[in-house]
Design an enzyme around this catalytic site. Structure first.
Site, PDB file in Angstrom:
ATOM      1  N   GLY A  50      37.637  24.339  43.096  1.00 51.44           N
ATOM      2  CA  GLY A  50      36.242  23.935  42.885  1.00 51.44           C
ATOM      3  C   GLY A  50      35.636  23.283  44.116  1.00 51.44           C
ATOM      4  CG  LEU A  57      30.956  25.939  42.236  1.00 54.78           C
ATOM      5  CD1 LEU A  57      29.924  26.984  42.636  1.00 54.78           C
ATOM      6  CD2 LEU A  57      31.560  26.312  40.882  1.00 54.78           C
ATOM      7  CG  ASP A  60      40.152  37.935  51.347  1.00 52.06           C
ATOM      8  OD1 ASP A  60      39.629  37.102  50.566  1.00 52.06           O
ATOM      9  OD2 ASP A  60      40.488  37.655  52.502  1.00 52.06           O
ATOM     10  N   GLY A 118      33.792  37.476  48.995  1.00 50.05           N
ATOM     11  CA  GLY A 118      34.524  37.893  47.807  1.00 50.05           C
ATOM     12  C   GLY A 118      33.697  38.398  46.642  1.00 50.05           C
ATOM     13  CD  GLU A 141      32.458  31.345  44.741  1.00 48.34           C
ATOM     14  OE1 GLU A 141      32.967  32.464  44.958  1.00 48.34           O
ATOM     15  OE2 GLU A 141      32.656  30.370  45.463  1.00 48.34           O
ATOM     16  CG  ASP A 142      35.382  35.420  44.962  1.00 46.35           C
ATOM     17  OD1 ASP A 142      35.059  34.216  44.824  1.00 46.35           O
ATOM     18  OD2 ASP A 142      35.991  35.833  45.971  1.00 46.35           O
ATOM     19  CG  PHE A 170      46.366  34.183  46.356  1.00 50.03           C
ATOM     20  CD1 PHE A 170      45.579  33.084  46.706  1.00 50.03           C
ATOM     21  CD2 PHE A 170      46.097  35.404  46.947  1.00 50.03           C
ATOM     22  CE1 PHE A 170      44.559  33.205  47.641  1.00 50.03           C
ATOM     23  CE2 PHE A 170      45.073  35.540  47.883  1.00 50.03           C
ATOM     24  CZ  PHE A 170      44.309  34.433  48.237  1.00 50.03           C
ATOM     25  CG  ASP A 225      42.038  27.955  43.583  1.00 47.84           C
ATOM     26  OD1 ASP A 225      42.759  27.964  42.584  1.00 47.84           O
ATOM     27  OD2 ASP A 225      42.473  27.718  44.718  1.00 47.84           O
ATOM     28  NE  ARG A 235      37.023  40.665  51.912  1.00 48.08           N
ATOM     29  CZ  ARG A 235      36.957  39.374  51.635  1.00 48.08           C
ATOM     30  NH1 ARG A 235      36.787  38.981  50.388  1.00 48.08           N
ATOM     31  NH2 ARG A 235      37.057  38.470  52.578  1.00 48.08           N
TER      32      ARG A 235
HETATM   33  P1  IMP Z   1      38.068  26.770  45.835  1.00 42.52           P
HETATM   34  O1  IMP Z   1      37.165  26.077  46.808  1.00 42.52           O
HETATM   35  O2  IMP Z   1      39.476  26.251  45.902  1.00 42.52           O
HETATM   36  O3  IMP Z   1      37.539  26.767  44.426  1.00 42.52           O
HETATM   37  O4  IMP Z   1      38.190  28.256  46.317  1.00 42.52           O
HETATM   38  C1  IMP Z   1      37.089  29.077  46.254  1.00 42.52           C
HETATM   39  C2  IMP Z   1      37.187  30.314  47.105  1.00 42.52           C
HETATM   40  O5  IMP Z   1      38.490  30.555  47.635  1.00 42.52           O
HETATM   41  C3  IMP Z   1      36.878  31.510  46.237  1.00 42.52           C
HETATM   42  O6  IMP Z   1      35.505  31.736  46.171  1.00 42.52           O
HETATM   43  C4  IMP Z   1      37.632  32.607  46.937  1.00 42.52           C
HETATM   44  O7  IMP Z   1      36.846  33.158  47.954  1.00 42.52           O
HETATM   45  C5  IMP Z   1      38.854  31.912  47.490  1.00 42.52           C
HETATM   46  N1  IMP Z   1      39.978  32.024  46.529  1.00 42.52           N
HETATM   47  C6  IMP Z   1      40.425  31.108  45.641  1.00 42.52           C
HETATM   48  N2  IMP Z   1      41.457  31.566  44.916  1.00 42.52           N
HETATM   49  C7  IMP Z   1      41.644  32.837  45.339  1.00 42.52           C
HETATM   50  C8  IMP Z   1      42.554  33.883  44.943  1.00 42.52           C
HETATM   51  O8  IMP Z   1      43.390  33.761  44.031  1.00 42.52           O
HETATM   52  N3  IMP Z   1      42.429  35.056  45.631  1.00 42.52           N
HETATM   53  C9  IMP Z   1      41.516  35.269  46.615  1.00 42.52           C
HETATM   54  N4  IMP Z   1      40.643  34.340  47.002  1.00 42.52           N
HETATM   55  C10 IMP Z   1      40.709  33.130  46.370  1.00 42.52           C
HETATM   56 MG    MG Z   2      34.427  33.175  46.922  1.00 41.88          MG
END
Ligand code: IMP
Ligand code: MG
Length: 188
Positions: free
Chosen positions: A106, A109, A160, A46, A100-101, A153, A104, A166
């Site tokens: 976390g 991360l 994506d 992403g 990071e893109d 989302f 969400d 993307r």
């Molecule tokens: P987390 O682990 O829930 O913080 O999600 C992190 C990863 O999920 C991000 O780096 C994205 O690659 C993907 N992600 C989270 N939210 C979105 C979204 O709204 N659109 C697309 N990808 C997302």
């Molecule tokens: Mg990501």
């Protein structure tokens, strides 16, 4: 108008809004690390477009590594993070910036930061284009956030939905994921 068939998208952040955010981030990071070298850890897939724009605006010598994590299935995180590519150059003693893109919950991360910290970098910070703060479940800190939002989302500019969208230059919210629709280009 592009017809995406089964997905309806609403434009949230047009291209110029994103580029302004990237410019502000690059200025802050360049000031904070003045006189230092920075090693960027880019989280694939992403962040590839954001990282390319950010890196070209930094006024610092930078080096790159690319890492791939997986936790998402469709629009939901599985909560179970795995490292698909952990082949990176030694990070010991370097100033690391994770790019990071979007952050969400976390979960991914937190997983990545714990892994990097075990390799003894000199410093470790995080830059995310989008900080979806309203959905945070893990206590991770985004040191440099381009755009802060609560929920929804998002796709485009690297983000994506099951590998689609993307390539869009702006960032859109997925409004429906059913059998009719397309792009609604009017900003909110
Ligand atoms: P987390 O682990 O829930 O913080 O999600 C992190 C990863 O999920 C991000 O780096 C994205 O690659 C993907 N992600 C989270 N939210 C979105 C979204 O709204 N659109 C697309 N990808 C997302
Ligand atoms: Mg990501």
């Amino acid at each position: 108008m592009e017809n995406l068939g089964d997905i309806k998208l609403k434009l949230l952040y047009p291209e110029d809004h994103i580029q302004d955010a990237v410019r502000r981030l690059a200025d802050r990071i360049s000031d904070d690390y003045e006189g230092e070298k920075l090693h960027l850890i880019i989280v694939l897939k992403g962040a590839f477009i954001f990282a390319a724009d950010l890196a070209r605006r930094l006024r610092l010598p930078v080096t790159f590594d690319f890492i791939r994590l997986s936790s998402y299935c469709g629009m939901e995180t599985t909560g179970d993070v795995s490292m698909i590519n952990d082949c990176i150059t030694p990070v010991r003693g370097k100033h690391l910036l994770v790019v990071e893109d979007i952050v969400d919950t976390g979960t991914s991360l937190q997983f990545l930061l714990q892994w990097l910290v075990r390799n003894e970098p000199k410093s470790l910070r995080v830059c995310a284009l989008i900080d979806k703060r309203g959905r945070r479940r893990m206590p991770v800190v985004v040191d440099y956030a381009g755009i802060v939002c609560d929920d929804g989302f998002l796709v485009g500019y690297g983000l994506d939905l099951d590998e689609r969208c993307r390539e869009l230059p702006g960032i859109y919210e997925v409004v429906t994921n059913q059998l009719s629709g397309g792009l609604d280009d009017s900003p909110m």
